[in-house]
Structure formats: structure tokens, C-alpha cells
Design a protein around this motif. Structure first.
Motif, PDB file in Angstrom:
ATOM      1  N   PHE A  90     -23.211  27.703  41.473  1.00 61.59           N
ATOM      2  CA  PHE A  90     -22.191  27.234  40.208  1.00 61.59           C
ATOM      3  C   PHE A  90     -21.016  27.464  40.621  1.00 61.59           C
ATOM      4  O   PHE A  90     -20.158  26.783  40.275  1.00 61.59           O
ATOM      5  N   ALA A  91     -20.420  28.817  41.053  1.00 61.68           N
ATOM      6  CA  ALA A  91     -19.106  28.913  41.390  1.00 61.68           C
ATOM      7  C   ALA A  91     -18.391  28.056  42.211  1.00 61.68           C
ATOM      8  O   ALA A  91     -17.127  28.199  42.227  1.00 61.68           O
ATOM      9  N   HIS A  92     -19.250  27.282  42.964  1.00 65.68           N
ATOM     10  CA  HIS A  92     -18.550  26.469  43.840  1.00 65.68           C
ATOM     11  C   HIS A  92     -18.533  25.102  43.604  1.00 65.68           C
ATOM     12  O   HIS A  92     -18.265  23.900  44.409  1.00 65.68           O
ATOM     13  N   SER A  93     -19.061  24.719  42.502  1.00 62.88           N
ATOM     14  CA  SER A  93     -19.276  23.147  41.890  1.00 62.88           C
ATOM     15  C   SER A  93     -18.235  22.843  41.149  1.00 62.88           C
ATOM     16  O   SER A  93     -17.383  23.700  40.779  1.00 62.88           O
ATOM     17  N   SER A  94     -18.075  21.462  40.982  1.00 63.50           N
ATOM     18  CA  SER A  94     -17.141  20.961  40.161  1.00 63.50           C
ATOM     19  C   SER A  94     -17.239  21.178  38.662  1.00 63.50           C
ATOM     20  O   SER A  94     -16.319  21.210  37.983  1.00 63.50           O
ATOM     21  N   LEU A  95     -18.591  21.450  38.387  1.00 68.11           N
ATOM     22  CA  LEU A  95     -18.849  21.810  37.020  1.00 68.11           C
ATOM     23  C   LEU A  95     -17.983  23.274  36.649  1.00 68.11           C
ATOM     24  O   LEU A  95     -17.604  23.170  35.293  1.00 68.11           O
ATOM     25  N   PHE A  96     -17.706  24.068  37.481  1.00 67.32           N
ATOM     26  CA  PHE A  96     -16.901  25.402  37.196  1.00 67.32           C
ATOM     27  C   PHE A  96     -15.493  24.950  36.348  1.00 67.32           C
ATOM     28  O   PHE A  96     -15.389  25.453  35.625  1.00 67.32           O
ATOM     29  N   LEU A 102     -14.290  30.152  32.014  1.00 66.62           N
ATOM     30  CA  LEU A 102     -15.376  30.798  32.788  1.00 66.62           C
ATOM     31  C   LEU A 102     -14.657  31.958  33.663  1.00 66.62           C
ATOM     32  O   LEU A 102     -13.633  31.605  34.502  1.00 66.62           O
ATOM     33  N   VAL A 103     -15.400  32.915  33.661  1.00 70.89           N
ATOM     34  CA  VAL A 103     -14.818  34.294  34.639  1.00 70.89           C
ATOM     35  C   VAL A 103     -15.822  34.648  35.065  1.00 70.89           C
ATOM     36  O   VAL A 103     -16.958  35.064  34.346  1.00 70.89           O
ATOM     37  N   GLN A 159     -14.016  34.988  40.696  1.00 69.73           N
ATOM     38  CA  GLN A 159     -13.433  33.975  40.101  1.00 69.73           C
ATOM     39  C   GLN A 159     -13.211  33.572  39.017  1.00 69.73           C
ATOM     40  O   GLN A 159     -13.953  34.172  38.154  1.00 69.73           O
ATOM     41  N   ALA A 160     -12.212  32.647  38.695  1.00 63.91           N
ATOM     42  CA  ALA A 160     -11.890  32.171  37.194  1.00 63.91           C
ATOM     43  C   ALA A 160     -11.475  30.720  37.423  1.00 63.91           C
ATOM     44  O   ALA A 160     -10.698  30.523  38.251  1.00 63.91           O
ATOM     45  N   ASN A 161     -11.974  30.016  36.348  1.00 59.20           N
ATOM     46  CA  ASN A 161     -11.469  28.743  36.395  1.00 59.20           C
ATOM     47  C   ASN A 161     -10.131  28.458  35.843  1.00 59.20           C
ATOM     48  O   ASN A 161      -9.524  29.585  35.043  1.00 59.20           O
ATOM     49  N   ALA A 162      -9.572  27.307  36.117  1.00 64.32           N
ATOM     50  CA  ALA A 162      -8.192  27.078  35.542  1.00 64.32           C
ATOM     51  C   ALA A 162      -8.148  27.149  33.939  1.00 64.32           C
ATOM     52  O   ALA A 162      -7.121  27.668  33.538  1.00 64.32           O
ATOM     53  N   ARG A 163      -9.178  27.141  33.255  1.00 60.33           N
ATOM     54  CA  ARG A 163      -9.171  27.172  31.632  1.00 60.33           C
ATOM     55  C   ARG A 163      -9.173  28.484  31.385  1.00 60.33           C
ATOM     56  O   ARG A 163      -8.255  29.050  30.593  1.00 60.33           O
TER      57      ARG A 163
END
Length: 140
Positions: A23-29, A36-37, A47-51
């Protein structure tokens, strides 16, 4: 194993390739509309997404390596650490703070209402806690 080739369909079984199903390496993240943190068992953000970075006022990559409590108002941090430890002992998908007013802490010190859901994933590196945060509709 793939019945056609006899190879494993999961790239993690092939040390020369990264597992595309993680999950953490997918484009869905990055594509999801929520913050998402991902936090490790020590409470450090891995890891944290841009949002998430935008919601909390951080630049790209600045949250990685920081304690998740950095995103929690000071007055709740001690309790949060204990709650995090208890959750790690009995993990399950659940909303946090049902019936409570939860708040996030932005980099500039501004607090804001937030809804949180947490789940756990077991990885070779140890447990990873996936936190989904969103602003409640009435907070926009």
C-alpha cells in the motif's frame, strides 16, 4: 505461485524487485483524498502522503522520521502515547475517539478538528499503523 510460470506473483519474493502490492508504495497512497500517515511501532512516521503534509502544514518529506505526536496538540500527547501502546497490543480497524472531539496540530500551532481511523499491517520491518485523517464536513 503463478500456475503458468511457477513464479511468485508477489515481487517481495524476488529480492531484485519492490513489491507493487504494498500500500505505501502504490499510487493509491497519493491518490486518495484523505490524509494518510504510516507510523512504526515506536510511534515514528515512516510515510505520509501529500494530503497529510498539506493538512498539517508540512513540506514534502518533512514528517518522515518525526514522532506522530507532533501532529497531536500538546495537552493530548501523553494520553496519545498510552492509547497507541494499548492499540498495538490489540490492533483492529477502528475509528479513534468515537464520541470525542479530536484535534490535529498544524506546523504553525493551529489546532483543527479531525476524524481519524486506524488499522495495522504486519510487515517484515514490524507493525505499521495506517492512520487516515480527514476534516469533518462541518469543519470546512
Amino acid at each position: 505461485m503463478c500456475p503458468c510460470t511457477g513464479e511468485s506473483p508477489v515481487a517481495a519474493d524476488r529480492p531484485d524487485q519492490e513489491d507493487p502490492t504494498r500500500f505505501a508504495h502504490s499510487s493509491l497512497f497519493e491518490a486518495v483524498p484523505d490524509a494518510l500517515v504510516i507510523v512504526d511501532q515506536r510511534g515514528m512516521i515512516v510515510q505520509a502522503n501529500a494530503r497529510a503534509e498539506s493538512m498539517f502544514g508540512y513540506g514534502r518529506g518533512e514528517l518522515v522520521g518525526q514522532p506522530v505526536e507532533r501532529l497531536v496538540p500538546e495537552r493530548f500527547r501523553a494520553d496519545h502515547r498510552g492509547q497507541r501502546d494499548r492499540y498495538a497490543q490489540r490492533p483492529h480497524v477502528r475509528p479513534m475517539g468515537v464520541g470525542l472531539d479530536l484535534h490535529g496540530l498544524a506546523r504553525d500551532g493551529r489546532e483543527f478538528p479531525v476524524e481519524i481511523t486506524i488499522s495495522m499491517e504486519t510487515t517484515p520491518e514490524g507493525p505499521r499503523f495506517h492512520t487516515v485523517a480527514r476534516r469533518p464536513p462541518e469543519a470546512h
